[in-house]
Design a protein around this motif. Sequence first.
Motif, short mmCIF file in Angstrom:
data_model
loop_
_atom_site.label_atom_id
_atom_site.label_comp_id
_atom_site.label_asym_id
_atom_site.label_seq_id
_atom_site.Cartn_x
_atom_site.Cartn_y
_atom_site.Cartn_z
N SER A 130 0.81 -1.22 0.00
CA SER A 130 0.00 0.00 0.00
C SER A 130 0.85 1.27 0.00
CB SER A 130 -0.95 0.01 1.19
OG SER A 130 -0.24 -0.01 2.40
N LEU A 131 2.14 1.15 0.26
CA LEU A 131 3.01 2.32 0.23
C LEU A 131 3.57 2.60 -1.17
CD1 LEU A 131 5.02 1.83 3.54
CD2 LEU A 131 3.06 3.33 3.13
N CYS A 132 4.00 1.54 -1.87
CA CYS A 132 4.64 1.76 -3.18
C CYS A 132 3.97 1.02 -4.33
CB CYS A 132 6.12 1.38 -3.12
SG CYS A 132 6.42 -0.39 -3.02
N GLY A 133 3.06 0.10 -4.02
CA GLY A 133 2.34 -0.63 -5.06
C GLY A 133 3.05 -1.85 -5.62
N ALA A 134 4.21 -2.20 -5.07
CA ALA A 134 4.96 -3.36 -5.58
C ALA A 134 4.15 -4.64 -5.42
CB ALA A 134 6.29 -3.49 -4.84
N THR A 135 4.29 -5.53 -6.40
CA THR A 135 3.61 -6.81 -6.38
C THR A 135 4.43 -7.80 -7.20
OG1 THR A 135 1.45 -7.86 -6.65
CG2 THR A 135 2.12 -6.33 -8.36
N GLY A 136 4.04 -9.07 -7.23
CA GLY A 136 4.74 -10.07 -8.05
C GLY A 136 6.16 -10.33 -7.59
N ASP A 137 7.12 -10.32 -8.52
CA ASP A 137 8.52 -10.60 -8.21
C ASP A 137 9.09 -9.67 -7.14
OD1 ASP A 137 8.59 -12.63 -10.07
OD2 ASP A 137 9.74 -11.49 -11.56
N MET A 138 8.61 -8.46 -7.10
CA MET A 138 9.15 -7.45 -6.18
C MET A 138 8.26 -7.24 -4.96
SD MET A 138 11.90 -6.79 -7.71
CE MET A 138 12.47 -5.46 -6.69
#
Length: 77
Positions: free
Chosen positions: A38-46
């Motif tokens: 919720s802070l940076c939106g990273a998903t998946g591999d990261m």
Amino acid sequence: MCCFCKHNGESRHIYMGHKLKDNQGRIVCPVLRMYSCSLCGATGDMSHTKKYCPLNKENHCLYNKSGRNSAGRKVKR
């Protein structure tokens, strides 16, 4: 073994069925891969939790302790 799933109270069958990361450091845990920071939106591999977000400079745990795992079952804390 996936320490993320184990820590979140998933059943032994779930957390023993996969690892958190592969040999290259990519996230392979299906639960964490679906999570979107919720802070940076990273998903998946990261993908990462708020605690490990690069935007969370002090690495504070920012979770609301709900007492439930990803399946919605209550977890003893």
